[in-house]
Design an enzyme around this catalytic site. Structure first.
Site, PDB file in Angstrom:
ATOM      1  N   LYS A  36       0.850  -1.204   0.000  1.00 28.31           N
ATOM      2  CA  LYS A  36       0.000   0.000   0.000  1.00 28.31           C
ATOM      3  C   LYS A  36       0.885   1.254   0.000  1.00 28.31           C
ATOM      4  O   LYS A  36       2.096   1.168   0.275  1.00 28.31           O
ATOM      5  CB  LYS A  36      -0.903  -0.018   1.237  1.00 28.31           C
ATOM      6  CG  LYS A  36      -0.136   0.007   2.555  1.00 28.31           C
ATOM      7  CD  LYS A  36      -1.033  -0.349   3.741  1.00 28.31           C
ATOM      8  CE  LYS A  36      -0.259  -0.332   5.043  1.00 28.31           C
ATOM      9  NZ  LYS A  36      -1.054  -0.878   6.165  1.00 28.31           N
ATOM     10  N   ARG A 132     -10.031  -0.899  16.068  1.00 23.73           N
ATOM     11  CA  ARG A 132     -10.042  -0.016  14.902  1.00 23.73           C
ATOM     12  C   ARG A 132     -11.056  -0.613  13.922  1.00 23.73           C
ATOM     13  O   ARG A 132     -12.165  -0.158  13.838  1.00 23.73           O
ATOM     14  CB  ARG A 132      -8.627   0.092  14.321  1.00 23.73           C
ATOM     15  CG  ARG A 132      -8.478   1.128  13.230  1.00 23.73           C
ATOM     16  CD  ARG A 132      -7.040   1.291  12.761  1.00 23.73           C
ATOM     17  NE  ARG A 132      -6.480   0.048  12.218  1.00 23.73           N
ATOM     18  CZ  ARG A 132      -5.246  -0.072  11.740  1.00 23.73           C
ATOM     19  NH1 ARG A 132      -4.426   0.968  11.743  1.00 23.73           N
ATOM     20  NH2 ARG A 132      -4.811  -1.226  11.264  1.00 23.73           N
ATOM     21  N   TYR A 255      16.600  30.770   6.915  1.00 22.23           N
ATOM     22  CA  TYR A 255      15.443  31.542   7.370  1.00 22.23           C
ATOM     23  C   TYR A 255      15.473  31.730   8.878  1.00 22.23           C
ATOM     24  O   TYR A 255      15.751  30.795   9.628  1.00 22.23           O
ATOM     25  CB  TYR A 255      14.143  30.836   6.977  1.00 22.23           C
ATOM     26  CG  TYR A 255      13.836  30.960   5.506  1.00 22.23           C
ATOM     27  CD1 TYR A 255      13.592  32.203   4.930  1.00 22.23           C
ATOM     28  CD2 TYR A 255      13.774  29.829   4.699  1.00 22.23           C
ATOM     29  CE1 TYR A 255      13.295  32.310   3.572  1.00 22.23           C
ATOM     30  CE2 TYR A 255      13.479  29.927   3.346  1.00 22.23           C
ATOM     31  CZ  TYR A 255      13.242  31.180   2.795  1.00 22.23           C
ATOM     32  OH  TYR A 255      12.953  31.290   1.463  1.00 22.23           O
TER      33      TYR A 255
HETATM   34  C1  LIG Z   1      -0.208  -1.875   6.745  1.00 18.29           C
HETATM   35  C2  LIG Z   1      -0.705  -3.186   7.215  1.00 18.29           C
HETATM   36  C3  LIG Z   1       0.178  -4.268   7.401  1.00 18.29           C
HETATM   37  C4  LIG Z   1       1.687  -4.127   7.312  1.00 18.29           C
HETATM   38  O1  LIG Z   1       2.140  -3.524   8.486  1.00 18.29           O
HETATM   39  P1  LIG Z   1       3.727  -3.388   8.799  1.00 18.29           P
HETATM   40  O2  LIG Z   1       3.788  -2.921  10.196  1.00 18.29           O
HETATM   41  O3  LIG Z   1       4.248  -2.378   7.834  1.00 18.29           O
HETATM   42  O4  LIG Z   1       4.307  -4.730   8.572  1.00 18.29           O
HETATM   43  C5  LIG Z   1      -0.362  -5.488   7.718  1.00 18.29           C
HETATM   44  N1  LIG Z   1      -1.695  -5.650   7.895  1.00 18.29           N
HETATM   45  C6  LIG Z   1      -2.567  -4.624   7.764  1.00 18.29           C
HETATM   46  C7  LIG Z   1      -4.015  -4.850   7.978  1.00 18.29           C
HETATM   47  C8  LIG Z   1      -2.112  -3.360   7.427  1.00 18.29           C
HETATM   48  O5  LIG Z   1      -2.970  -2.342   7.295  1.00 18.29           O
END
Ligand SMILES: *Cc1c(COP(=O)(O)O)cnc(C)c1O
Length: 359
Positions: A36, A132, A255
């Site tokens: 993602k 969540r 700055y």
């Molecule tokens: C983003 C995500 C992961 C991966 O998490 P990491 O900590 O980067 O390994 C796994 N499962 C779900 C549901 C996620 O949203």
């Protein structure tokens, strides 16, 4: 004269090394490679094609991300980690061999209402304590039965959950979540709960499917570089010196004149700034790597540039490479300085940053 501006240098050999190492840590588990957010800022087209043959599935957070993988020629299954957001997308999901999480009643209703060309693979997400997403423990049986009886859902429903504290090696909350998950699923299907923290620190959580994200990119989930000693950083964020200027003792830089030199020195100007995603509030003293030595960022980070103190004895030249993080300079250390997570640093990079793929 030649100067390389802000560039994410991505190593495919580091990526392949990390995948193999992760598989050795969880030898009995299948792998959902989480790509993602543009593969955590590493470039999703490149990352997904480089590792497709080594993984069993890809995990994304948006349908647009899944469809991008498909248009890039990826044929392995793709899982929508948060499920679908619009019931009108179900037909597209079905025909593109995309799998979906179901975590609420609205998604279940939509699946039951839909008319689809073929059934969809579903993962039932259970809330084991993160609070969540996911169905409550008491609702699991009801959801499972409903999905089992739904003609739009493929047989062999899978189960998933997510840890909230897997990066804390001492916390017993992870064991509690795991116990709740195992008893809620009760052997009814394949299971996944371990993301990077679970994979590294909770061997008994690996189960049938692991979901590595940040560790694939060689970055630790607990901001401790020792946790990923056997992994390699996939990204080095680099730029170059575009000016080297002598500076007198007591003169301010940048700055607000926020930093003044305590002695005569040479200031290097580096072609990267917050317009590239390098945080504006990086404090003076944050290290960068130039010609094998660490030098500090000084003064405020600008949109396109930042200043470093090269020292009075500097032999550096315009055009010399500057490493902001990556090989030789762990991103965990930079995250610590900035007060940001490594996860944020890599996903904050902007489209202006060039990408260079090596080995
Ligand atoms: C983003 C995500 C992961 C991966 O998490 P990491 O900590 O980067 O390994 C796994 N499962 C779900 C549901 C996620 O949203």
């Amino acid at each position: 004269m030649h100067v390389t501006p802000a560039t994410a240098r991505i190593s495919s050999s580091a990526l392949r090394h990390n995948i193999q190492t992760i598989k050795q840590k969880a030898p009995h588990s299948k792998v959902i490679a989480v790509v993602k957010a543009n593969a955590y800022g590493h470039g999703v087209e490149f990352v997904s094609s480089a590792i497709e043959k080594d993984v069993d599935c890809f995990g994304v957070a948006r349908l647009s991300e899944a469809l991008k993988l498909r248009s890039n020629g990826i044929t392995k299954p793709i899982l929508l980690l948060e499920g679908f957001f619009d019931e009108n997308d179900l037909a597209v999901i079905a025909v593109n061999n995309i799998e979906t999480v179901v975590h609420n009643q609205e998604q279940l209703d939509a699946l039951q209402r839909a008319t689809l060309p073929n059934p969809i693979k579903v993962w039932l997400k259970i809330d084991t304590g993160m609070h969540r997403l996911g169905v409550n423990l008491a609702q699991v049986d009801k959801f499972y039965q409903a999905l089992k009886n739904c003609p739009n859902v493929q047989p062999n429903i899978r189960f998933m959950s997510h840890f909230s504290r897997a990066d804390e090696r001492q916390s017993n909350y992870t064991n509690l979540q795991l116990e709740r998950f195992l008893s809620a699923v009760n052997q009814r299907g394949e299971r996944s709960i371990a993301a990077s923290g679970g994979i590294l620190f909770w061997q008994n959580s690996h189960l049938e499917w692991i979901r590595p994200g940040i560790i694939m990119y060689g970055i630790s989930p607990d901001n401790n570089p020792d946790s990923v000693q056997d992994l390699a950083p996939v990204m080095s964020l680099i730029s170059s010196l575009i000016a080297i200027r002598p500076l007198k003792k007591g003169e301010p830089v940048g700055y607000g004149g926020a930093w003044q030199s305590a002695k005569d020195t040479n200031i290097g100007i580096v072609a990267i700034g917050y317009g590239d995603g390098y945080p504006r509030d990086m404090p003076t003293g944050t290290p960068v790597l130039i010609n094998g030595r660490r030098v500090p960022v000084v003064g405020r980070v600008s949109m396109d540039m930042l200043a470093v103190d090269l020292g009075a004895e500097s032999q550096d030249s315009v055009g010399d490479e500057v490493v902001l993080w990556g090989n030789g300079l762990p991103i965990e250390e930079i995250a610590e300085k900035s007060g940001l997570l490594t996860y944020e640093l890599i996903t904050k990079l902007t489209p202006r940053v060039l990408t260079e793929y090596v080995d």
